[in-house]
Design a protein around this motif. Structure first.
Motif, PDB file in Angstrom:
ATOM      1  N   LYS A  56       0.830  -1.207   0.000  1.00  0.00           N
ATOM      2  CA  LYS A  56       0.000   0.000   0.000  1.00  0.00           C
ATOM      3  C   LYS A  56       0.867   1.261   0.000  1.00  0.00           C
ATOM      4  O   LYS A  56       0.577   2.230  -0.694  1.00  0.00           O
ATOM      5  N   ASN A  60       0.837   4.131  -2.824  1.00  0.00           N
ATOM      6  CA  ASN A  60       0.611   5.548  -2.507  1.00  0.00           C
ATOM      7  C   ASN A  60       1.791   6.401  -2.948  1.00  0.00           C
ATOM      8  O   ASN A  60       1.613   7.517  -3.446  1.00  0.00           O
ATOM      9  N   ASN A  63       1.553   6.861  -6.676  1.00  0.00           N
ATOM     10  CA  ASN A  63       0.502   7.821  -7.016  1.00  0.00           C
ATOM     11  C   ASN A  63       0.947   9.254  -6.725  1.00  0.00           C
ATOM     12  O   ASN A  63       0.713  10.164  -7.533  1.00  0.00           O
ATOM     13  N   THR A  64       1.596   9.444  -5.585  1.00  0.00           N
ATOM     14  CA  THR A  64       2.077  10.779  -5.224  1.00  0.00           C
ATOM     15  C   THR A  64       3.136  11.249  -6.213  1.00  0.00           C
ATOM     16  O   THR A  64       3.119  12.400  -6.665  1.00  0.00           O
TER      17      THR A  64
END
Length: 150
Positions: A56, A60, A63-64
Motif C-alpha cells: 500500500k 501511494n 501515485n504521489t
C-alpha cells in the motif's frame, strides 16, 4: 554393606540428583522452545500484514510521484517563460549599460560649455512643462469651483 556397596549407593544418589537437575533444565528449555514456537507461528501472519502495508505504501508513493510529475509538467512552461523574461531583462539591461557607457564617453569628450547649454535647455524645458502642467491643473480646479457655485 561393604565399601563397594556404599560407593555404588553414593554414585547412584549422585546420578539421581544430576538426573533431577538435568530434568529441570530440560523442562525450562522446553517451555522456552514452546514460546519460540508460538512466536514463529504468528510470524507469517505478521509478515503478511507487513507486506500488505508495504505494498500500500509503495502504491501511494507511486501515485504521489505521478501527481507531482504531472503538476511539474504543468509548471514547466511557466519556468521557461520566467527564464525567457529573465534573459530578455538581462539583454535589455546590458543594452542600457552599453548606451549609458557610450553617452558617458560622449559627455567626457564633449565641450563643457556645450554641455551646460544642453543641460540649460533641458532644465528650461522641464520647468516649462511643469509650469504648463500646474496651470492646466489650476484651470480644471477653477472650472470645477465655478460649476459648484452655479
Amino acid at each position: 554393606m561393604d565399601l563397594t556397596g556404599i560407593g555404588v549407593l553414593l554414585i547412584g544418589i549422585a546420578i539421581l540428583i544430576l538426573a533431577i537437575f538435568f530434568a529441570r533444565i530440560l523442562n525450562n528449555i522446553a517451555s522456552i522452545l514452546g514460546g519460540v514456537d508460538k512466536t514463529v507461528e504468528q510470524l507469517p501472519k505478521q509478515l503478511d500484514n507487513m507486506f500488505d502495508e508495504t505494498g500500500k505504501l509503495l502504491s501511494n508513493s507511486n501515485n504521489t510521484l505521478s501527481d507531482v510529475n504531472e503538476k511539474l509538467g504543468t509548471l514547466t512552461p511557466l519556468f521557461h517563460v520566467v527564464g525567457d523574461v529573465g534573459e530578455s531583462t538581462r539583454r535589455l539591461s546590458s543594452k542600457l549599460v552599453d548606451v549609458s557607457k557610450s553617452t558617458k564617453s560622449k559627455l567626457d569628450t564633449a565641450d563643457p560649455t556645450e554641455q551646460k547649454t544642453k543641460l540649460g535647455g533641458l532644465y528650461g524645458s522641464t520647468a516649462l512643462g511643469f509650469y504648463l502642467f500646474r496651470k492646466r491643473k489650476e484651470s480644471k480646479q477653477n472650472d470645477g469651483w465655478k460649476k459648484y457655485q452655479s
